[in-house]
Scaffold this active site. Structure first.
Site, PDB file in Angstrom:
ATOM      1  N   LYS A   1     148.181  48.586 122.875  1.00 42.38           N
ATOM      2  CA  LYS A   1     147.875  49.900 123.693  1.00 42.38           C
ATOM      3  C   LYS A   1     146.357  49.893 124.195  1.00 42.38           C
ATOM      4  O   LYS A   1     146.153  50.084 125.227  1.00 42.38           O
ATOM      5  CB  LYS A   1     148.284  50.979 122.850  1.00 42.38           C
ATOM      6  CG  LYS A   1     149.785  51.366 122.600  1.00 42.38           C
ATOM      7  CD  LYS A   1     149.944  52.247 121.591  1.00 42.38           C
ATOM      8  CE  LYS A   1     151.650  52.394 121.548  1.00 42.38           C
ATOM      9  NZ  LYS A   1     152.070  53.440 120.553  1.00 42.38           N
TER      10      LYS A   1
ATOM     11  N   ASP B   1     152.723  61.092 124.105  1.00 41.48           N
ATOM     12  CA  ASP B   1     153.613  60.884 123.438  1.00 41.48           C
ATOM     13  C   ASP B   1     155.180  61.644 123.703  1.00 41.48           C
ATOM     14  O   ASP B   1     156.017  61.334 123.495  1.00 41.48           O
ATOM     15  CB  ASP B   1     153.668  60.649 121.726  1.00 41.48           C
ATOM     16  CG  ASP B   1     153.341  59.364 121.451  1.00 41.48           C
ATOM     17  OD1 ASP B   1     153.500  58.332 121.888  1.00 41.48           O
ATOM     18  OD2 ASP B   1     152.372  59.310 120.455  1.00 41.48           O
TER      19      ASP B   1
ATOM     20  N   GLN C   1     149.542  57.230 115.766  1.00 44.93           N
ATOM     21  CA  GLN C   1     150.543  56.193 115.571  1.00 44.93           C
ATOM     22  C   GLN C   1     151.463  56.392 114.508  1.00 44.93           C
ATOM     23  O   GLN C   1     150.645  56.853 113.326  1.00 44.93           O
ATOM     24  CB  GLN C   1     150.070  54.728 115.516  1.00 44.93           C
ATOM     25  CG  GLN C   1     150.969  53.799 115.419  1.00 44.93           C
ATOM     26  CD  GLN C   1     151.681  53.456 116.945  1.00 44.93           C
ATOM     27  OE1 GLN C   1     151.272  53.750 118.073  1.00 44.93           O
ATOM     28  NE2 GLN C   1     152.707  52.755 116.913  1.00 44.93           N
TER      29      GLN C   1
HETATM   30  N1  L34 Z   1     152.966  57.777 118.119  1.00 49.81           N
HETATM   31  N2  L34 Z   1     154.080  55.950 117.285  1.00 49.81           N
HETATM   32  C1  L34 Z   1     153.916  56.652 118.585  1.00 49.81           C
HETATM   33  N3  L34 Z   1     154.209  56.552 119.748  1.00 49.81           N
HETATM   34  C2  L34 Z   1     154.760  55.268 119.981  1.00 49.81           C
HETATM   35  O1  L34 Z   1     155.211  55.035 121.249  1.00 49.81           O
HETATM   36  C3  L34 Z   1     155.304  54.678 118.796  1.00 49.81           C
HETATM   37  N4  L34 Z   1     155.959  53.561 118.978  1.00 49.81           N
HETATM   38  C4  L34 Z   1     157.081  53.020 118.214  1.00 49.81           C
HETATM   39  C5  L34 Z   1     156.370  53.078 116.911  1.00 49.81           C
HETATM   40  N5  L34 Z   1     155.477  54.228 116.384  1.00 49.81           N
HETATM   41  C6  L34 Z   1     155.074  54.817 117.491  1.00 49.81           C
HETATM   42  C7  L34 Z   1     155.556  52.366 119.501  1.00 49.81           C
HETATM   43  O2  L34 Z   1     154.482  52.302 120.174  1.00 49.81           O
HETATM   44  C8  L34 Z   1     157.337  51.609 118.448  1.00 49.81           C
HETATM   45  N6  L34 Z   1     156.538  51.400 119.306  1.00 49.81           N
HETATM   46  C9  L34 Z   1     156.255  49.976 119.917  1.00 49.81           C
HETATM   47  C10 L34 Z   1     155.431  49.640 120.864  1.00 49.81           C
HETATM   48  C11 L34 Z   1     155.383  48.437 121.389  1.00 49.81           C
HETATM   49  C12 L34 Z   1     156.414  47.319 120.928  1.00 49.81           C
HETATM   50  C13 L34 Z   1     157.349  47.719 119.762  1.00 49.81           C
HETATM   51  C14 L34 Z   1     157.295  48.875 119.385  1.00 49.81           C
HETATM   52  C15 L34 Z   1     156.067  46.089 121.552  1.00 49.81           C
HETATM   53  O3  L34 Z   1     155.544  45.791 122.456  1.00 49.81           O
HETATM   54  N7  L34 Z   1     156.978  44.969 120.967  1.00 49.81           N
HETATM   55  C16 L34 Z   1     157.053  43.698 121.525  1.00 49.81           C
HETATM   56  C17 L34 Z   1     156.773  42.545 120.329  1.00 49.81           C
HETATM   57  C18 L34 Z   1     155.466  42.846 119.752  1.00 49.81           C
HETATM   58  C19 L34 Z   1     155.268  42.112 118.417  1.00 49.81           C
HETATM   59  O4  L34 Z   1     154.867  40.887 118.328  1.00 49.81           O
HETATM   60  O5  L34 Z   1     155.540  42.671 117.318  1.00 49.81           O
HETATM   61  C20 L34 Z   1     158.336  43.350 122.146  1.00 49.81           C
HETATM   62  O6  L34 Z   1     158.062  42.585 122.971  1.00 49.81           O
HETATM   63  O7  L34 Z   1     159.233  44.109 121.947  1.00 49.81           O
END
Ligand code: L34
Length: 295
Positions: free
Chosen positions: A54, A121, A98
Site C-alpha cells: 500500500k 476501507d 490494517q
Molecule cells: N483494513 N485490513 C484492512 N483493509 C484491507 O483491505 C485489508 N486487506 C485484507 C487483510 N486486512 C485488511 C488487504 O489489504 C487482505 N488484503 C490484501 C491486500 C493485498 C493482497 C492480499 C491481501 C495482495 O496484494 N496479494 C498478492 C500477493 C502478495 C504476497 O506476496 O503475499 C496477490 O497477488 O494476491
C-alpha cells in the site's frame, strides 16, 4: 478446456494509470495532494507485506503516505489516540488500520472511531449502511476490486446466479450486497454460503459466478463447480516456503483442477490481491476530491 485468466495484476496497472491522471489534475488544478495514513499493529507477516504494498503504491502514484507501525502490545487507547490524530490531520484524506488486530484490541471500537469521510476501507457502519442502500461514496477495496475485475473482463452479472462463499464483513457480506444492487455490475441473484451451510457443493455447483473468500487453501475443487463458471478466488493462503525461503501462496480454489472446467478464473497471486491495493488508491483520491470546496 483451460479457462481464461482474469489477470488482476494487469487490470490493476491499467486502473492505476487512470488514477495517476486524476492525481495530476488534483495537484495541478487544486494544489491538493491526496494523503493516506496506514496503521500496522504488530508484526503479522501477511499484514506487513500488504501494508508495504500500500505504501509503495502511494509512493508510485504521488499520494502522500504516512505509515505508522506500532507494537502488538499497544493499548487500545493509544491506537484510538492515533486514529484521532489522523482524523484531525488535514493532510490525511484516508485512514486505514490494517486488520486483523491483536486480540486485546476491540476492532469494532477502532473502526467506529475512524471519521467516516476518511474511512477508505468502507468499514465504518455509516459507510456500510450507505453501501446497503446504494449511496456509498467509497466501496470496500476487495469487493470493489472484484466488481472491476468482472467488468473489465467482460463478465456480465445481470440476471446471473452469483454464489459467494464466506460471510466476512470485509469481503463476503459486502460483495453479496453489491452484486444484488439494481445497478450496472450488479443485478444478480445472490446466494451467500458460510460455515453453517449444509451441502456447500450443491450451491457452488449452481453458480454462474463463484466468489470464494474463506481463507482455506484449495477448498473448492473441480467436482464442486459447473462447466463454464467464472471464478473469483479471494483467498491468499501462505502454505509453505520454497527451499530459497520464498513464501508459497495458494487461493481458496484448487486452481489446477477448477481451471479445467471454468470459463474464466483469477489466479493467486496476481488476481484479486493487487486490485485491493488499487481500489484503496482510488478511494483515497475520492476522499481527497470530496474536500475540495469544503475548506
Ligand atoms: N483494513 N485490513 C484492512 N483493509 C484491507 O483491505 C485489508 N486487506 C485484507 C487483510 N486486512 C485488511 C488487504 O489489504 C487482505 N488484503 C490484501 C491486500 C493485498 C493482497 C492480499 C491481501 C495482495 O496484494 N496479494 C498478492 C500477493 C502478495 C504476497 O506476496 O503475499 C496477490 O497477488 O494476491
Amino acid at each position: 478446456m483451460a479457462a481464461k485468466l482474469i489477470k488482476g495484476a494487469e487490470i490493476s496497472k491499467q486502473i492505476r494509470e487512470e488514477i495517476a491522471v486524476e492525481i495530476e489534475e488534483l495537484k495541478g488544478k487544486h494544489g491538493l495532494t491526496p494523503g493516506l495514513a496506514t496503521i500496522l499493529v504488530g508484526d503479522d507477516p501477511g499484514s506487513k507485506v500488504y501494508v508495504g504494498q500500500k505504501e509503495k503504491a502511494c509512493d508510485k502514484l504521488g499520494i502522500y503516505s504516512a505509515r505508522t507501525d506500532i507494537p502488538a502490545d499497544t493499548s487500545e487507547e493509544d491506537l484510538l489516540g492515533l486514529v484521532e490524530k489522523f482524523n484531525n490531520d488535514p493532510k490525511i484524506h484516508g485512514i486505514l488500520v490494517q486488520l486483523p488486530l491483536p486480540k486485546h484490541i476491540d476492532a469494532t471500537r477502532v473502526i467506529y472511531a475512524i471519521e467516516p469521510d476518511k474511512d477508505v476501507d468502507c468499514f465504518h457502519p455509516v459507510n456500510v449502511g450507505k453501501l446497503m442502500i446504494g449511496t456509498a461514496r467509497f466501496l470496500p477495496c476487495t469487493p470493489h476490486g472484484i466488481m472491476e475485475l468482472l467488468k473489465r473482463s467482460g463478465t456480465d452479472t445481470s440476471g446471473k446466479h452469483v454464489v459467494v462463499v464466506g460471510r466476512s464483513n470485509i469481503v463476503g457480506k459486502p460483495i453479496a450486497n453489491l452484486m444484488l444492487q439494481r445497478s450496472p455490475g450488479g443485478n444478480a441473484t445472490v446466494t451467500l454460503c458460510h460455515t453453517g451451510t449444509k451441502d456447500l457443493a450443491a450451491f457452488t455447483k449452481m453458480a454462474d459466478i463463484l466468489i470464494v473468500a474463506i481463507g482455506q487453501p484449495k477448498a473448492i475443487t473441480a467436482d464442486m463447480v459447473k462447466d463454464g463458471v467464472v471464478v473469483i478466488d479471494v483467498g491468499v493462503n501462505r502454505i509453505g516456503k520454497t527451499p530459497e525461503g520464498k513464501g508459497i501462496l495458494a487461493g481458496d480454489v484448487d486452481f489446477d483442477s477448477v481451471q479445467e472446467k471454468a470459463a474464466a478464473i483469477t489466479p493467486v497471486p496476481g488476481g484479486v490481491g493487487p486490485m485491493t491495493i488499487t481500489m484503496l488508491m482510488k478511494n483515497t483520491v475520492e476522499a481527497a476530491k470530496a474536500t475540495i470546496g469544503t475548506k
